[in-house]
Scaffold this motif. Sequence first.
Motif, PDB file in Angstrom:
ATOM      1  N   LEU A 132      -6.341   6.033   7.746  1.00  0.00           N
ATOM      2  CA  LEU A 132      -5.932   5.595   6.414  1.00  0.00           C
ATOM      3  C   LEU A 132      -5.733   6.803   5.495  1.00  0.00           C
ATOM      4  CD1 LEU A 132      -5.526   3.575   4.100  1.00  0.00           C
ATOM      5  CD2 LEU A 132      -8.022   3.417   3.903  1.00  0.00           C
ATOM      6  N   SER A 133      -6.668   7.745   5.513  1.00  0.00           N
ATOM      7  CA  SER A 133      -6.576   8.921   4.647  1.00  0.00           C
ATOM      8  C   SER A 133      -5.347   9.762   4.983  1.00  0.00           C
ATOM      9  CB  SER A 133      -7.850   9.762   4.774  1.00  0.00           C
ATOM     10  OG  SER A 133      -8.997   9.034   4.402  1.00  0.00           O
ATOM     11  N   LEU A 134      -5.047   9.899   6.275  1.00  0.00           N
ATOM     12  CA  LEU A 134      -3.872  10.680   6.678  1.00  0.00           C
ATOM     13  C   LEU A 134      -2.578  10.018   6.203  1.00  0.00           C
ATOM     14  CD1 LEU A 134      -4.431  12.059  10.287  1.00  0.00           C
ATOM     15  CD2 LEU A 134      -3.680  13.337   8.294  1.00  0.00           C
ATOM     16  N   ALA A 135      -2.492   8.702   6.354  1.00  0.00           N
ATOM     17  CA  ALA A 135      -1.288   7.996   5.911  1.00  0.00           C
ATOM     18  C   ALA A 135      -1.121   8.104   4.398  1.00  0.00           C
ATOM     19  CB  ALA A 135      -1.339   6.538   6.346  1.00  0.00           C
ATOM     20  N   VAL A 136      -2.235   8.042   3.667  1.00  0.00           N
ATOM     21  CA  VAL A 136      -2.180   8.204   2.212  1.00  0.00           C
ATOM     22  C   VAL A 136      -1.733   9.619   1.864  1.00  0.00           C
ATOM     23  CG1 VAL A 136      -3.606   8.326   0.133  1.00  0.00           C
ATOM     24  CG2 VAL A 136      -3.845   6.389   1.678  1.00  0.00           C
ATOM     25  N   ALA A 157      -3.332  -4.869   1.420  1.00  0.00           N
ATOM     26  CA  ALA A 157      -4.258  -5.517   2.345  1.00  0.00           C
ATOM     27  C   ALA A 157      -3.807  -6.944   2.572  1.00  0.00           C
ATOM     28  CB  ALA A 157      -5.693  -5.490   1.806  1.00  0.00           C
ATOM     29  N   ALA A 158      -4.058  -7.442   3.775  1.00  0.00           N
ATOM     30  CA  ALA A 158      -3.642  -8.801   4.120  1.00  0.00           C
ATOM     31  C   ALA A 158      -4.597  -9.371   5.152  1.00  0.00           C
ATOM     32  CB  ALA A 158      -2.212  -8.803   4.659  1.00  0.00           C
ATOM     33  N   ASN A 159      -4.735 -10.688   5.111  1.00  0.00           N
ATOM     34  CA  ASN A 159      -5.497 -11.395   6.128  1.00  0.00           C
ATOM     35  C   ASN A 159      -4.532 -11.991   7.141  1.00  0.00           C
ATOM     36  OD1 ASN A 159      -7.897 -10.959   4.632  1.00  0.00           O
ATOM     37  ND2 ASN A 159      -7.462 -12.782   3.389  1.00  0.00           N
ATOM     38  N   PRO A 160      -4.933 -12.081   8.410  1.00  0.00           N
ATOM     39  CA  PRO A 160      -4.071 -12.769   9.381  1.00  0.00           C
ATOM     40  C   PRO A 160      -3.753 -14.179   8.903  1.00  0.00           C
ATOM     41  CG  PRO A 160      -5.908 -11.677  10.480  1.00  0.00           C
ATOM     42  CD  PRO A 160      -6.180 -11.595   9.008  1.00  0.00           C
ATOM     43  N   ARG A 161      -2.591 -14.665   9.295  1.00  0.00           N
ATOM     44  CA  ARG A 161      -2.158 -15.976   8.805  1.00  0.00           C
ATOM     45  C   ARG A 161      -3.169 -17.057   9.138  1.00  0.00           C
ATOM     46  NH1 ARG A 161       3.834 -18.670   9.824  1.00  0.00           N
ATOM     47  NH2 ARG A 161       3.576 -20.432   8.403  1.00  0.00           N
ATOM     48  N   SER A 162      -3.859 -16.898  10.266  1.00  0.00           N
ATOM     49  CA  SER A 162      -4.824 -17.922  10.679  1.00  0.00           C
ATOM     50  C   SER A 162      -6.002 -18.020   9.724  1.00  0.00           C
ATOM     51  CB  SER A 162      -5.336 -17.609  12.088  1.00  0.00           C
ATOM     52  OG  SER A 162      -5.949 -16.326  12.125  1.00  0.00           O
ATOM     53  N   LEU A 197      -3.412  -2.775   5.398  1.00  0.00           N
ATOM     54  CA  LEU A 197      -4.637  -3.007   6.158  1.00  0.00           C
ATOM     55  C   LEU A 197      -4.726  -4.488   6.521  1.00  0.00           C
ATOM     56  CD1 LEU A 197      -7.195  -0.948   4.013  1.00  0.00           C
ATOM     57  CD2 LEU A 197      -5.694  -0.158   5.859  1.00  0.00           C
ATOM     58  N   TRP A 198      -4.796  -4.763   7.821  1.00  0.00           N
ATOM     59  CA  TRP A 198      -4.946  -6.128   8.318  1.00  0.00           C
ATOM     60  C   TRP A 198      -6.400  -6.345   8.732  1.00  0.00           C
ATOM     61  CZ3 TRP A 198      -1.307  -9.876   8.144  1.00  0.00           C
ATOM     62  CH2 TRP A 198       0.029  -9.496   8.001  1.00  0.00           C
ATOM     63  N   PHE A 252       5.800  -0.563   5.943  1.00  0.00           N
ATOM     64  CA  PHE A 252       4.381  -0.206   5.940  1.00  0.00           C
ATOM     65  C   PHE A 252       3.946   0.440   7.256  1.00  0.00           C
ATOM     66  CE2 PHE A 252       4.144  -3.536   2.626  1.00  0.00           C
ATOM     67  CZ  PHE A 252       3.337  -2.896   1.689  1.00  0.00           C
ATOM     68  N   VAL A 253       2.886   1.226   7.157  1.00  0.00           N
ATOM     69  CA  VAL A 253       2.101   1.619   8.327  1.00  0.00           C
ATOM     70  C   VAL A 253       0.992   0.588   8.445  1.00  0.00           C
ATOM     71  CG1 VAL A 253       0.642   3.385   9.369  1.00  0.00           C
ATOM     72  CG2 VAL A 253       2.592   4.064   7.948  1.00  0.00           C
ATOM     73  N   HIS A 254       0.938  -0.134   9.546  1.00  0.00           N
ATOM     74  CA  HIS A 254       0.001  -1.240   9.718  1.00  0.00           C
ATOM     75  C   HIS A 254      -1.262  -0.740  10.429  1.00  0.00           C
ATOM     76  CE1 HIS A 254       3.092  -4.487   8.919  1.00  0.00           C
ATOM     77  NE2 HIS A 254       3.850  -3.402   9.102  1.00  0.00           N
ATOM     78  N   LEU A 255      -2.416  -0.928   9.799  1.00  0.00           N
ATOM     79  CA  LEU A 255      -3.689  -0.548  10.399  1.00  0.00           C
ATOM     80  C   LEU A 255      -4.576  -1.782  10.514  1.00  0.00           C
ATOM     81  CD1 LEU A 255      -4.525   2.798   8.533  1.00  0.00           C
ATOM     82  CD2 LEU A 255      -3.467   2.507  10.786  1.00  0.00           C
TER      83      LEU A 255
END
Length: 405
Positions: free
Chosen positions: A33-37, A154-159, A45-46, A175-178
Motif C-alpha cells: 500500500l505504501s509503495l503504491a501511494v 476501500a470496498a467490501n466484496p459484493r457478498s 483495498l478490498w 485502481f491498483v487492487h489490494l
Amino acid sequence: MPSYAPLDVAGELLDLLRDTTTEPRPDTQLEALSLAVAADLPVLLWGEPGIGKTAALTQLAESLDLPLTTVIASVHEPSDFSGLPVIGDDPAVQGVPMAPPDWAVRLVRAGRGLLFLDELSTAPPAVQAALLRLVLERRIGALRLPPGVRIVAAANPRSSAADGWELSPPLANRFVHLQWTHDHEVVVRGLGGTWPRATLPRLDPERLTGAVDLARRAVCGLLTTRPTLVHRLPSGESGRGGPWPSPRSWDMTLRLIAFATAAGSSREVLSLLVRGSVGDGPGLELLAGLDRMELPDPEELLADPAGAALPERGDLRQAALDGVVEAVRRRPERSRWDAAWTLLVRALETGAPDLVVVPATALAALRRAEWDVPEAIERLAGAVDLSRRADRATARAVAAAEAGR
C-alpha cells in the motif's frame, strides 16, 4: 475528594484506551500500500467489513503527516464529484462553471493530503461514472487536485456489502487492487497497544536508473511475446470489477515494478502490486519473466564455478543449474563439463541437495568416452543416491496407500 462529571471519567478512560504506540514491523500488505501511494497511483483495498481498512488508512496518513479526508462514496450524488453548476451573470458568454464540494476546496488549499473514498462498492453506477474523472485526472468540477494529494479507496466484496454493486470496468481499471486481510499476530499485538508503523519505503538513489530499465524490459518483453495481453477485458461481470490488463494498467505495473525495485522490496510485495494491477494470470506471467531476467548467465557461472553466486530461491537455483547443463550441451567441451561439475558441488554445499539431482543426471549423460570421470562426481553420488531412494520410498508409500483404499 474532587467530584467528576460521569462523562469526564468516561473521557479519561477513553483517552487511556486510545493511547497506543507503533513499531516498525514487516507487513507485506502495508508495504505494498505504501509503495503504491508513493508511486502516486490510486489504490483500492478490498476486504470484509471490520477487517481494519479504515484504521490502516488513518495510521498511514498519520505516519506520512498527510491530512486525511474521508468521503463516503455511496451517500453522495454524481454532482458531488462532477461539480454543481453555478450560473453567473452572463452564462452565454462566461459559460457555467462547475462548483466543487467543500472537501475538494480544502484539499486544494492544503496542497497535500490523503483522499479516502470509502464504501466504493456500494456507490451506484451513476456515482461510479462521476468518479472516473476524479480518480484518473484528479479533477472535481473546475478544480484540479494538487500533486501532493494521494487517492485510496476501500470496498467490501459484493457478498458482504450492503446493497453492493460490481465496480464498472472503467473505474476498476483505474485502481491498483489490494486484497486486505488481517494478521492474527498484528491484531493481538495492536489490541495490546502496539500497531505496525506504516512508512514509505526508502528508494535507493543508486538504483533508480536500473529500476526503470528493468521495469521497461520486463513489461515490454512480455507484451512483445504475448500481444494478446495488452488489452484483455474479462468476460464475467465480477472479473471486470477487478484488476485486468490494459495499456493503462500495464503503465501502472511498470511504475510499480520500478518503485519496488528501487526500494528493494520483497517478491511477495511485488507480487501483490503486479497482480493487483493486471490480474493474477498476466501478473504471474510477468513475475516469471522477471525471475528469468534475474538468472545468472550460464557462461559466467562456467567461467568461475568455484566463486559463482547462485540464487537463494530453490526454483531459481534449479533453473540456473539447468541453464548451465544446457550451455554445456550446446558446446560440449571437457573443460566446460568439468566446470559444470564443480558448480554442482558448490550448489550441493550451499543449498538443498535434491536440487542437484536432475542437473547431475543430465550432465552425466553428456560425458564423452575420452573424458575422465572428475572427482566431483564422487561428492555428488551420495546426494543423488539418497534422493533416488527417497523417491522410491515415496512411490512405495503412495502405492501402498492406494492399495489400502
